[in-house]
Scaffold this motif. Structure first.
Motif, PDB file in Angstrom:
ATOM      1  N   LEU A  74     -11.403  11.066  -9.601  1.00  0.00           N
ATOM      2  CA  LEU A  74     -12.370  11.661  -8.883  1.00  0.00           C
ATOM      3  C   LEU A  74     -13.365  10.537  -8.955  1.00  0.00           C
ATOM      4  O   LEU A  74     -14.406  10.413  -8.280  1.00  0.00           O
ATOM      5  N   THR A  75     -13.446   9.656  -9.954  1.00  0.00           N
ATOM      6  CA  THR A  75     -14.239   8.211 -10.048  1.00  0.00           C
ATOM      7  C   THR A  75     -13.578   6.907  -9.263  1.00  0.00           C
ATOM      8  O   THR A  75     -14.262   6.182  -9.584  1.00  0.00           O
ATOM      9  N   ARG A  76     -12.443   7.524  -8.758  1.00  0.00           N
ATOM     10  CA  ARG A  76     -11.838   6.119  -8.160  1.00  0.00           C
ATOM     11  C   ARG A  76     -12.666   5.615  -7.032  1.00  0.00           C
ATOM     12  O   ARG A  76     -13.134   6.409  -6.034  1.00  0.00           O
ATOM     13  N   THR A  77     -13.310   4.401  -7.009  1.00  0.00           N
ATOM     14  CA  THR A  77     -13.886   3.805  -6.056  1.00  0.00           C
ATOM     15  C   THR A  77     -13.204   3.477  -4.668  1.00  0.00           C
ATOM     16  O   THR A  77     -11.844   2.841  -5.193  1.00  0.00           O
ATOM     17  N   PRO A  78     -13.381   3.377  -3.412  1.00  0.00           N
ATOM     18  CA  PRO A  78     -12.769   2.910  -2.351  1.00  0.00           C
ATOM     19  C   PRO A  78     -12.781   1.324  -2.363  1.00  0.00           C
ATOM     20  O   PRO A  78     -12.023   0.913  -1.445  1.00  0.00           O
ATOM     21  N   ALA A  79     -13.368   0.688  -3.068  1.00  0.00           N
ATOM     22  CA  ALA A  79     -13.170  -0.717  -3.342  1.00  0.00           C
ATOM     23  C   ALA A  79     -13.704  -1.118  -4.630  1.00  0.00           C
ATOM     24  O   ALA A  79     -13.963  -0.384  -5.614  1.00  0.00           O
ATOM     25  N   GLU A  80     -13.163  -2.528  -4.926  1.00  0.00           N
ATOM     26  CA  GLU A  80     -13.401  -3.017  -6.201  1.00  0.00           C
ATOM     27  C   GLU A  80     -14.199  -4.481  -5.985  1.00  0.00           C
ATOM     28  O   GLU A  80     -13.863  -5.038  -5.024  1.00  0.00           O
ATOM     29  N   LEU A  81     -14.902  -4.820  -6.904  1.00  0.00           N
ATOM     30  CA  LEU A  81     -15.717  -6.132  -6.935  1.00  0.00           C
ATOM     31  C   LEU A  81     -15.454  -6.382  -8.570  1.00  0.00           C
ATOM     32  O   LEU A  81     -15.923  -6.028  -9.255  1.00  0.00           O
ATOM     33  N   ASP A  82     -14.770  -7.885  -8.325  1.00  0.00           N
ATOM     34  CA  ASP A  82     -14.439  -8.548  -9.751  1.00  0.00           C
ATOM     35  C   ASP A  82     -15.213  -9.937  -9.509  1.00  0.00           C
ATOM     36  O   ASP A  82     -15.140 -10.584  -8.552  1.00  0.00           O
ATOM     37  N   VAL A  83     -15.894 -10.447 -10.689  1.00  0.00           N
ATOM     38  CA  VAL A  83     -16.418 -11.645 -10.685  1.00  0.00           C
ATOM     39  C   VAL A  83     -15.993 -12.495 -11.926  1.00  0.00           C
ATOM     40  O   VAL A  83     -15.947 -11.794 -13.178  1.00  0.00           O
ATOM     41  N   LEU A  84     -15.539 -13.600 -11.749  1.00  0.00           N
ATOM     42  CA  LEU A  84     -15.013 -14.487 -13.023  1.00  0.00           C
ATOM     43  C   LEU A  84     -15.870 -15.722 -12.904  1.00  0.00           C
ATOM     44  O   LEU A  84     -15.870 -16.456 -11.778  1.00  0.00           O
ATOM     45  N   ARG A  85     -16.301 -15.934 -13.969  1.00  0.00           N
ATOM     46  CA  ARG A  85     -17.117 -17.355 -13.892  1.00  0.00           C
ATOM     47  C   ARG A  85     -16.372 -18.413 -14.054  1.00  0.00           C
ATOM     48  O   ARG A  85     -15.451 -18.404 -15.051  1.00  0.00           O
ATOM     49  N   ASP A  86     -16.802 -19.673 -13.669  1.00  0.00           N
ATOM     50  CA  ASP A  86     -15.938 -20.769 -13.909  1.00  0.00           C
ATOM     51  C   ASP A  86     -16.303 -21.374 -15.452  1.00  0.00           C
ATOM     52  O   ASP A  86     -17.304 -21.733 -15.716  1.00  0.00           O
TER      53      ASP A  86
ATOM     54  N   VAL B  75     -13.426  -7.862   4.708  1.00  0.00           N
ATOM     55  CA  VAL B  75     -12.335  -7.660   4.203  1.00  0.00           C
ATOM     56  C   VAL B  75     -11.762  -6.642   4.926  1.00  0.00           C
ATOM     57  O   VAL B  75     -11.953  -5.455   5.002  1.00  0.00           O
ATOM     58  N   ALA B  76     -10.423  -6.831   5.203  1.00  0.00           N
ATOM     59  CA  ALA B  76      -9.337  -5.954   6.115  1.00  0.00           C
ATOM     60  C   ALA B  76      -8.963  -4.924   5.211  1.00  0.00           C
ATOM     61  O   ALA B  76      -9.169  -4.685   3.877  1.00  0.00           O
ATOM     62  N   SER B  77      -8.556  -3.853   5.661  1.00  0.00           N
ATOM     63  CA  SER B  77      -8.024  -2.531   5.019  1.00  0.00           C
ATOM     64  C   SER B  77      -6.922  -2.968   4.003  1.00  0.00           C
ATOM     65  O   SER B  77      -6.011  -3.607   4.545  1.00  0.00           O
TER      66      SER B  77
ATOM     67  N   GLU C 164       0.869  -1.289  -0.061  1.00  0.00           N
ATOM     68  CA  GLU C 164      -0.071  -0.007   0.014  1.00  0.00           C
ATOM     69  C   GLU C 164       0.972   1.032  -0.136  1.00  0.00           C
ATOM     70  O   GLU C 164       1.959   1.181   0.462  1.00  0.00           O
ATOM     71  N   PHE C 165       0.476   2.311  -0.638  1.00  0.00           N
ATOM     72  CA  PHE C 165       1.274   3.188  -0.722  1.00  0.00           C
ATOM     73  C   PHE C 165       0.423   4.628  -0.361  1.00  0.00           C
ATOM     74  O   PHE C 165      -0.758   4.937  -0.972  1.00  0.00           O
ATOM     75  N   LEU C 166       0.825   5.450   0.615  1.00  0.00           N
ATOM     76  CA  LEU C 166       0.083   6.443   1.126  1.00  0.00           C
ATOM     77  C   LEU C 166       0.483   7.820   0.403  1.00  0.00           C
ATOM     78  O   LEU C 166       1.929   8.186   0.627  1.00  0.00           O
ATOM     79  N   LEU C 167      -0.220   8.639  -0.096  1.00  0.00           N
ATOM     80  CA  LEU C 167       0.289   9.819  -0.647  1.00  0.00           C
ATOM     81  C   LEU C 167      -0.865  10.828  -0.374  1.00  0.00           C
ATOM     82  O   LEU C 167      -2.150  11.052  -0.851  1.00  0.00           O
ATOM     83  N   PHE C 168      -0.356  11.866   0.545  1.00  0.00           N
ATOM     84  CA  PHE C 168      -1.069  13.002   0.768  1.00  0.00           C
ATOM     85  C   PHE C 168      -2.380  12.367   1.277  1.00  0.00           C
ATOM     86  O   PHE C 168      -3.424  13.162   0.809  1.00  0.00           O
ATOM     87  N   GLY C 169      -2.575  11.688   2.304  1.00  0.00           N
ATOM     88  CA  GLY C 169      -3.715  11.254   2.980  1.00  0.00           C
ATOM     89  C   GLY C 169      -4.552  10.372   2.171  1.00  0.00           C
ATOM     90  O   GLY C 169      -5.646   9.875   2.653  1.00  0.00           O
ATOM     91  N   THR C 170      -4.109   9.732   1.045  1.00  0.00           N
ATOM     92  CA  THR C 170      -4.946   8.970   0.116  1.00  0.00           C
ATOM     93  C   THR C 170      -4.216   7.396   0.325  1.00  0.00           C
ATOM     94  O   THR C 170      -2.917   7.620  -0.138  1.00  0.00           O
TER      95      THR C 170
ATOM     96  N   VAL D 160     -12.004  -6.170  -3.166  1.00  0.00           N
ATOM     97  CA  VAL D 160     -10.673  -5.383  -2.753  1.00  0.00           C
ATOM     98  C   VAL D 160     -11.116  -4.206  -2.166  1.00  0.00           C
ATOM     99  O   VAL D 160     -12.114  -3.248  -2.173  1.00  0.00           O
ATOM    100  N   ASN D 161     -10.493  -3.983  -0.770  1.00  0.00           N
ATOM    101  CA  ASN D 161     -11.099  -2.970   0.230  1.00  0.00           C
ATOM    102  C   ASN D 161      -9.793  -1.892   0.166  1.00  0.00           C
ATOM    103  O   ASN D 161      -8.797  -1.970   0.694  1.00  0.00           O
ATOM    104  N   LYS D 162      -9.774  -0.629  -0.602  1.00  0.00           N
ATOM    105  CA  LYS D 162      -9.180   0.123  -0.254  1.00  0.00           C
ATOM    106  C   LYS D 162      -9.307   1.252   0.699  1.00  0.00           C
ATOM    107  O   LYS D 162      -8.313   2.323   0.809  1.00  0.00           O
ATOM    108  N   THR D 163     -10.132   1.152   1.440  1.00  0.00           N
ATOM    109  CA  THR D 163     -10.277   2.219   2.602  1.00  0.00           C
ATOM    110  C   THR D 163      -9.531   1.962   3.799  1.00  0.00           C
ATOM    111  O   THR D 163      -8.677   0.986   3.937  1.00  0.00           O
TER     112      THR D 163
END
Length: 477
Positions: A362-374, A425-427, A81-87, A396-399
């Motif tokens: 601006l449109t970056r979400t604090p989490a991600e959801l990906d689904v891959l079908r078998d 999901v942990a930070s 993880e990379f902290l840049l100016f509070g993000t 993915v939890n980016k918070t």
């Protein structure tokens, strides 16, 4: 083995008879001659001083500043993880880093087409640290002439004292530089405490030592050699230059023919230009070139020669600007354009990349959801007569705090997730879940139907993710 070759000099008048042949030895590889830079003050030197203090202040202070208990800038490689100016950013955000590098590259190209190598002269780390080291050298060993005499003088207690003090201060500055750099990857307060108590790990000592030695060698010993032979920018900058690029230049139309004279002498009567051939522009040049020889790739655009020449012009009561920032067209008395097609091109790409980066942030979400079908199986029938598809769900939890997500699926009647339970999901964690989705065969209207997965945070009511997938079923009756 020698690094020299003989060059035959032939008299054209006697070449046919092969008479009067002369041989001269020319060095293929010239050894480095130490450059003694004369200290100068002036307008551009003041600008460099401001930029130097600003850049050094940011470099040495940012790793100490904290925001809500977290470092302002911190690259936590073990936790990815990379902290840049509070993000907080994660490896999934690598596209943002790529965007920033592209913006920096085209920004450099854009500035170079306009003003030449101003980056090298005022903001390049090699220039910044070299000027700091030269400042220390001047304070300890004295002016240019004193340094030259000191180096030629035999060893004495005074010479050894000055040299020892100079190199000690250089090493201290280099150590502070190396420790600060590592401090962006290893909390700086812990790093310094661990180093001096011998508790730091081997890699910390290695990297601090590596950057200490690199700074000491580059800024203290190699100096202009880095700019001339190691930096690629000096080599490809000519591609971005054109007759309208404004760079440090000598005005031969005004300065030639050059020659020494008294202040009271009339240059018109002597048939001389404004250049008094004092050599000050050469003495202050950190790369050791003579700007009067024309545009050279060794010139880093530092403008020290401009300040030195302006000072001489003031003493001679001549107008300033014999050496100045000018374009090739301007020196030839032709009109010069500030904006050209290549300038527009570099500028347009830079603006577009900035807009894309801002939009992404601006449109970056604090989490991600990906689904891959078998894809190993189309579908299966369960013992209860339901149609079953298998998926791999990635959360993915980016918070900065743990998030508990509730999964759901929609798109068909009676569609549901089997054995569905909230997932924590942990930070900064990326969690992969095997998931089974079932549906009543009567609800299957198509063999391949679109469905939507949703993940709603139980901790943050505004955090809800969704992504599309496909559900494969039997042929409808």
């Amino acid at each position: 083995m020698t690094n020299q070759i003989p060059v035959r000099q032939v008299d054209p008048a006697t070449d046919a008879s092969n008479n009067n042949k002369k041989a001269e030895t020319v060095d293929l590889y010239a050894s480095r001659k130490k450059i003694y830079v004369k200290e100068v003050k002036g307008f551009f030197q003041r600008i460099r001083t401001v930029s130097l203090w600003a850049l050094m202040g940011m470099y040495f202070l940012f790793c100490w500043i904290t925001v809500n208990g977290e470092p302002l800038i911190y690259f936590n490689l073990p936790e990815r993880e990379f902290l840049l100016f509070g993000t907080t950013f994660y490896p999934e955000d690598f596209i943002l880093l790529s965007g920033m590098l592209i913006i920096a590259a085209f920004g450099l190209f854009f500035i170079t087409t306009l003003f030449g190598r101003v980056w090298c002269g005022y903001t390049c780390p090699q220039t910044v640290w070299t000027f700091i080291f030269m400042w220390v050298e001047e304070r300890i060993e004295g002016s240019r002439n004193k340094r030259m005499k000191l180096d030629k003088a035999p060893n004495s207690p005074e010479k050894i004292r000055k040299k020892t003090l100079k190199h000690t201060l250089w090493l201290l500055i280099a150590f502070a530089t190396g420790a600060t750099f590592v401090g962006y990857f290893y909390p700086i307060r812990e790093l310094l405490a661990d180093i001096f108590t011998l508790q730091a790990n081997g890699w910390a000592y290695f990297w601090v030592g590596f950057f200490t030695l690199a700074t000491y060698m580059n800024a203290g010993w190699m100096r202009e050699q880095v700019c001339l032979y190691m930096c690629p920018y000096a080599r490809f900058q000519s591609v971005m230059y054109d007759p309208d690029t404004r760079a440090v230049a000598y005005d031969p139309g005004r300065g030639e023919p050059r020659g020494g004279r008294k202040k009271s002498a009339s240059k018109e009567e002597l048939g001389l230009g404004d250049c008094i051939d004092c050599g000050m522009c050469v003495q202050v040049c950190p790369t050791g070139i003579d700007i009067r020889d024309g545009l050279q790739y060794e010139c880093i655009g530092c403008a020290l020669c401009i300040d030195a020449c302006d000072e001489v012009m003031d003493k001679m009561e001549y107008p300033r600007g014999l050496i100045r920032y000018a374009t090739e067209n301007e020196l030839q008395g032709m009109p010069s354009k500030l904006l050209r097609p290549r300038t527009f091109g570099y500028g347009a790409v830079m603006v577009l990349m900035i807009a894309a980066l801002v939009f992404t942030l601006l449109t970056r979400t604090p989490a991600e959801l990906d689904v891959l079908r078998d894809r190993g199986a189309l579908f299966r029938m369960t013992g209860q007569g339901l149609v079953e598809n298998s998926y791999t769900v990635k959360l993915v939890n980016k918070t900065e705090v743990p998030q508990t997500f509730e999964l759901s699926v929609s798109g068909m009647d009676s569609l549901r997730i089997l054995d569905n339970q909230p997932v924590t999901v942990a930070s900064g964690e990326s969690r992969t879940l095997p998931t089974v989705v079932v549906v009543d065969p009567e609800a299957v209207k198509e063999t391949n139907s679109g469905i939507v997965f949703r993940a709603r945070s139980l901790n943050d009511e505004f955090l809800e993710l969704e992504t599309e997938s496909r559900f494969v079923g039997p042929t409808p009756r």
